[in-house]
Design an enzyme around this catalytic site. Structure first.
Site, short mmCIF file in Angstrom:
data_model
loop_
_atom_site.label_atom_id
_atom_site.label_comp_id
_atom_site.label_asym_id
_atom_site.label_seq_id
_atom_site.Cartn_x
_atom_site.Cartn_y
_atom_site.Cartn_z
N SER A 9 -17.68 54.27 82.67
CA SER A 9 -16.77 53.25 83.18
C SER A 9 -15.39 53.41 82.57
CB SER A 9 -17.30 51.85 82.87
OG SER A 9 -16.34 50.87 83.22
N ASP A 36 -14.08 49.81 87.67
CA ASP A 36 -14.32 48.37 87.81
C ASP A 36 -13.04 47.67 88.24
OD1 ASP A 36 -17.13 48.00 86.93
OD2 ASP A 36 -16.39 48.86 85.06
N MET A 38 -11.35 44.16 89.06
CA MET A 38 -11.54 42.73 88.80
C MET A 38 -10.29 41.95 89.19
SD MET A 38 -13.20 42.97 85.01
CE MET A 38 -14.44 44.19 84.60
N HIS A 67 -16.37 49.74 91.99
CA HIS A 67 -17.11 48.48 91.97
C HIS A 67 -16.12 47.34 92.14
CE1 HIS A 67 -19.73 45.58 89.32
NE2 HIS A 67 -19.67 45.19 90.58
N GLY A 143 -17.31 41.13 83.98
CA GLY A 143 -16.02 40.59 83.59
C GLY A 143 -15.46 41.24 82.34
N PHE A 144 -16.33 41.56 81.40
CA PHE A 144 -15.87 42.15 80.15
C PHE A 144 -16.85 43.22 79.67
CE2 PHE A 144 -14.03 37.93 80.27
CZ PHE A 144 -12.72 38.17 79.90
N GLY A 145 -16.30 44.28 79.05
CA GLY A 145 -17.13 45.33 78.49
C GLY A 145 -17.68 44.92 77.14
N GLY A 146 -18.63 45.71 76.65
CA GLY A 146 -19.16 45.50 75.31
C GLY A 146 -20.19 44.40 75.17
N GLY A 177 -23.94 47.56 82.25
CA GLY A 177 -23.79 46.50 81.27
C GLY A 177 -24.67 46.72 80.06
N GLY A 178 -24.06 47.04 78.93
CA GLY A 178 -24.84 47.25 77.71
C GLY A 178 -25.74 48.46 77.77
N GLY A 198 -20.08 52.39 79.44
CA GLY A 198 -18.68 52.27 79.07
C GLY A 198 -18.46 52.47 77.60
#
Length: 216
Positions: A9, A36, A38, A67, A143-146, A177-178, A198
């Protein structure tokens, strides 16, 4: 089964050096790039738009897996098609006629995907499986990475993998995601074949080895 694919990502790369992030993905021997998009409405964050995609397109031959985390993705199909996307994935939860949007994506000559959030009932995407090449199961709230991987989504992956087998279909099952080597293994065992990574990818000391472990 589809051959496994790792799609790093770009959201996790240095936003001041996206071209360098692209080269990092290429250097790892990979063929996909996940982008991504957004809008600050459908998800509580803003990333980038079609101009970034257009500027990166001539710099690489990577497959652009885009995406759309947008409230109205139908309004942006043409813009991203012209920018050089090769696949557009839209959310089943967004404010649009999903079937019409998927048809528009295909009419634009792109591959189409349908995405769902971690708390979505996977049965929501069943009416659209014949119109897509990919189903994206978000394993965090977008919405957010990590963020930390949500194991509850494994049940949805298993459900969709079973449905794919029942239909004799070949759409890809993507997770995002994760995703790291451990969570990727869990998703692979559940039936996923496409892995968006990511933070774990860009922070890996050996990115080629990370990608190989994720798909082993």
């Amino acid at each position: 089964m589809n051959p496994p694919v790792v799609a790093p990502s770009l959201l996790a790369a240095d936003h001041g050096a996206f071209a360098e992030g692209v080269r990092t993905v290429e250097a790892a021997g990979l063929s996909w790039l996940h982008l991504d998009i957004m809008d600050g409405h459908f998800v509580p964050n803003i990333s980038f738009g079609p101009q970034v995609v257009a500027d990166l397109r001539p710099r690489t031959k990577l497959h652009f897996d885009v995406h759309l985390m947008l409230s109205h993705p139908d309004r942006y199909v043409e813009a991203f098609a012209q920018a050089g996307a090769e696949r557009l994935t839209v959310h089943v939860e967004a404010e649009h006629d999903v079937a019409r949007t998927l048809a528009a994506i295909r009419s634009a000559g792109l591959r189409a995907g349908i995405a769902m959030n971690p708390d979505a009932d996977p049965r929501r995407v069943l009416p659209f499986l014949g119109a897509v090449d990919l189903v994206l199961c978000m394993t965090v709230f977008p919405g957010f990475g990590g963020q930390a991987f949500m194991p509850s989504v494994l049940d949805s992956i298993r459900f969709l993998a079973a449905e794919r087998a029942r239909r004799g279909a070949d759409f890809r099952l993507e997770v995002d995601g994760g995703i790291n080597v451990e969570t990727g293994r869990l998703c692979r065992e559940a039936g996923a074949d496409t892995f968006v990574a990511g933070t774990a990818f860009f922070k890996a000391p050996d990115r080629r080895a990370f990608a190989a472990a994720l798909t082993a």
